[in-house]
Design an enzyme around this catalytic site. Structure first.
Site, PDB file in Angstrom:
ATOM      1  N   ARG A  65      57.628  24.662 -22.936  1.00  0.00           N
ATOM      2  CA  ARG A  65      56.275  24.925 -22.413  1.00  0.00           C
ATOM      3  C   ARG A  65      55.366  25.516 -23.484  1.00  0.00           C
ATOM      4  O   ARG A  65      54.191  25.205 -23.564  1.00  0.00           O
ATOM      5  CB  ARG A  65      56.343  25.852 -21.181  1.00  0.00           C
ATOM      6  CG  ARG A  65      54.969  26.358 -20.728  1.00  0.00           C
ATOM      7  CD  ARG A  65      54.903  26.793 -19.264  1.00  0.00           C
ATOM      8  NE  ARG A  65      56.007  27.625 -18.853  1.00  0.00           N
ATOM      9  CZ  ARG A  65      56.183  28.909 -19.187  1.00  0.00           C
ATOM     10  NH1 ARG A  65      55.300  29.511 -19.954  1.00  0.00           N
ATOM     11  NH2 ARG A  65      57.219  29.580 -18.758  1.00  0.00           N
ATOM     12  N   LYS A  98      43.530   7.336 -20.568  1.00  0.00           N
ATOM     13  CA  LYS A  98      42.677   6.154 -20.649  1.00  0.00           C
ATOM     14  C   LYS A  98      42.844   5.454 -21.998  1.00  0.00           C
ATOM     15  O   LYS A  98      43.918   4.963 -22.287  1.00  0.00           O
ATOM     16  CB  LYS A  98      41.228   6.563 -20.369  1.00  0.00           C
ATOM     17  CG  LYS A  98      41.071   7.502 -19.144  1.00  0.00           C
ATOM     18  CD  LYS A  98      41.409   6.848 -17.834  1.00  0.00           C
ATOM     19  CE  LYS A  98      41.463   7.789 -16.643  1.00  0.00           C
ATOM     20  NZ  LYS A  98      40.312   8.663 -16.446  1.00  0.00           N
ATOM     21  N   ASP A 110      32.815  15.422 -22.702  1.00  0.00           N
ATOM     22  CA  ASP A 110      33.927  14.586 -22.253  1.00  0.00           C
ATOM     23  C   ASP A 110      33.816  13.260 -23.008  1.00  0.00           C
ATOM     24  O   ASP A 110      32.914  12.459 -22.758  1.00  0.00           O
ATOM     25  CB  ASP A 110      33.836  14.376 -20.731  1.00  0.00           C
ATOM     26  CG  ASP A 110      35.025  13.594 -20.181  1.00  0.00           C
ATOM     27  OD1 ASP A 110      35.615  12.784 -20.926  1.00  0.00           O
ATOM     28  OD2 ASP A 110      35.361  13.780 -18.994  1.00  0.00           O
ATOM     29  N   TYR A 136      32.145  11.771 -14.161  1.00  0.00           N
ATOM     30  CA  TYR A 136      33.420  11.555 -13.494  1.00  0.00           C
ATOM     31  C   TYR A 136      33.476  12.444 -12.250  1.00  0.00           C
ATOM     32  O   TYR A 136      33.329  13.671 -12.363  1.00  0.00           O
ATOM     33  CB  TYR A 136      34.549  11.890 -14.466  1.00  0.00           C
ATOM     34  CG  TYR A 136      35.913  11.791 -13.833  1.00  0.00           C
ATOM     35  CD1 TYR A 136      36.363  10.583 -13.327  1.00  0.00           C
ATOM     36  CD2 TYR A 136      36.741  12.900 -13.731  1.00  0.00           C
ATOM     37  CE1 TYR A 136      37.611  10.488 -12.729  1.00  0.00           C
ATOM     38  CE2 TYR A 136      37.984  12.813 -13.143  1.00  0.00           C
ATOM     39  CZ  TYR A 136      38.408  11.600 -12.644  1.00  0.00           C
ATOM     40  OH  TYR A 136      39.633  11.515 -12.046  1.00  0.00           O
TER      41      TYR A 136
HETATM   42  C1  LIG Z   1      39.979   9.816 -15.806  1.00  0.00           C
HETATM   43  C2  LIG Z   1      38.935  10.731 -16.300  1.00  0.00           C
HETATM   44  C3  LIG Z   1      39.110  12.121 -16.233  1.00  0.00           C
HETATM   45  C4  LIG Z   1      40.320  12.774 -15.568  1.00  0.00           C
HETATM   46  O1  LIG Z   1      41.484  12.525 -16.254  1.00  0.00           O
HETATM   47  P1  LIG Z   1      42.962  12.468 -15.572  1.00  0.00           P
HETATM   48  O2  LIG Z   1      43.836  12.183 -16.745  1.00  0.00           O
HETATM   49  O3  LIG Z   1      42.921  11.366 -14.545  1.00  0.00           O
HETATM   50  O4  LIG Z   1      43.200  13.789 -14.937  1.00  0.00           O
HETATM   51  C5  LIG Z   1      38.107  12.925 -16.769  1.00  0.00           C
HETATM   52  N1  LIG Z   1      37.002  12.399 -17.326  1.00  0.00           N
HETATM   53  C6  LIG Z   1      36.786  11.060 -17.389  1.00  0.00           C
HETATM   54  C7  LIG Z   1      35.538  10.543 -18.006  1.00  0.00           C
HETATM   55  C8  LIG Z   1      37.743  10.187 -16.886  1.00  0.00           C
HETATM   56  O5  LIG Z   1      37.524   8.861 -16.952  1.00  0.00           O
END
Ligand SMILES: *Cc1c(COP(=O)(O)O)cnc(C)c1O
Length: 372
Positions: free
Chosen positions: A47, A196, A171, A99
């Site tokens: 961890r 992603k 982000d 998001y």
């Molecule tokens: C998918 C996504 C998230 C969240 O991520 P997870 O890995 O699903 O928790 C945050 N910001 C954007 C722009 C996303 O596409």
């Protein structure tokens, strides 16, 4: 070095124990102490640290040009980790198109805990200026935004945030460091859902926060990671590093395909609007052209009509898959308003595409038959 080289070499090295070229996967949760009680390899318990996670974090920090990177078990955990660095009573400004999960984190987790937040149109610096309060501590950009592909001028937004004594986080899930480097534009933090494009193959869940400078913020995030324990599994870190190797090439191909699809959709009589920053008449095109290397693989469009007409198009696709998420090699289509729920500001006739790496001609043929 250039990004193609960094993506392959940062965080990697020949394994001294075996000579392995590809990093070994270390699944052990615990590490041996030396007779004197020390930890000669620097690892104690997984961890608080793991070789696969260290390699990933080193690679992410280098890709974004940051001082440090802190990996989490999901993009949402990374997002929550950043809000956890704030205090009750602090105010956060977020983008009015973003998001939906980030809004849910604020509403469900941090509002009850005393964090204040409000949304502003971050494609307009004046709207941001009007939204700033004496307690504003963080401005959260998402550019391009989800699902309407709005563009925020990262450099201007970061400057306004800093003038107000606030930090600026971006982000960067949709841009990725292959196309956009927010820290070089003045942001203090670049956040990813590595689920992603960075992973790139729709087979892992992860998140990462990259900090521009060493210091208190980086230390605090490291504490939240290790003490809170929302850490990624070693195998997911391993898969991520493998996915990142091809990121710059994938992003170039995703962007080329998306541009061709955007041009096709724009000419289609059953499409009333196309949201893609690569189109010259997109309101954020010139800013995107300045701060992004290419325009990415995500786009959305509005079908002439309403929810029924949009759902019918999604029902007819053959090659695109009807599924949420994005950034994999396969193309996906999604009716966003259905996923986002009743408070969603997303138009009912909007479909979002994650354009994959199939041949653009085949993707266009599929959309053409689905549009009828
Ligand atoms: C998918 C996504 C998230 C969240 O991520 P997870 O890995 O699903 O928790 C945050 N910001 C954007 C722009 C996303 O596409």
């Amino acid at each position: 070095m250039k990004i193609e080289t960094i993506a392959i070499h940062a965080g990697r090295g020949i394994d001294p124990g075996s000579g392995a070229v590809t990093p070994p996967l270390v699944t052990s949760t615990t590490f041996e102490r030396a007779p004197d009680g020390s930890f000669p390899h620097g690892y104690i318990y997984t961890r608080s640290g793991n070789p696969n996670r260290d390699a990933l974090e080193q690679c992410m920090a280098t890709l974004e040009g940051g001082a440090d990177a802190v990996a989490f078990s999901s993009g949402s955990a990374a997002t929550a980790g950043i809000f956890q660095t704030l205090s009750p009573g602090d105010h956060v400004i977020v983008s009015d198109d973003m998001y939906y999960g980030t809004r849910a984190i604020l509403r469900e987790m941090f509002e009850p805990w005393g964090l204040q937040w409000s949304a502003a149109d971050l494609s307009s610096p004046n709207d941001l200026r009007r939204s700033i309060r004496p307690t504003t501590r963080l401005v959260w950009i998402e550019s391009p935004s989800n699902p309407r592909l709005k563009i925020a001028d990262i450099e201007s937004i970061a400057a306004i945030a800093h003038d107000a004594g606030a930090l600026c986080a971006c982000d960067n899930t949709w841009g990725t460091p292959a196309l956009q480097r927010p820290l070089e534009l003045g942001a203090d933090l670049s956040i990813h859902s590595t689920t992603k494009y960075l992973g790139g193959h729709s087979d892992l869940l992860g998140g990462c926060a990259v900090v521009a400078e060493p210091g208190a913020l980086a230390d605090r995030l490291r504490t939240i990671q290790g003490v809170g324990g929302a850490v990624p599994a070693p195998f997911d870190c391993w898969l991520l590093l493998r996915g990142i190797s091809t990121l710059p090439y994938r992003m170039a191909a995703h962007s080329d395909n998306a541009m061709q699809i955007a041009r096709f959709l724009r000419e289609h009589p059953r499409v009333s609007a196309v949201h893609y920053p690569g189109l010259p008449d997109h309101p954020g095109h010139s800013i995107a052209a300045r701060q992004m290397k290419r325009f990415g693989g995500m786009l959305s469009f509005q079908v002439d009509g309403g929810r029924t007409e949009a759902m019918a198009v999604a029902a007819r696709v053959q090659l695109f898959t009807r599924a949420t998420s994005l950034g994999g090699v396969e193309s996906l289509v999604e009716h966003r308003a259905s996923v986002e729920g009743s408070d969603s500001p997303t138009p009912e006739n909007l479909l979002r595409l994650s354009v994959g790496l199939e041949h653009a001609d085949d993707l266009i043929a599929d959309l053409n038959q689905a549009l009828g």
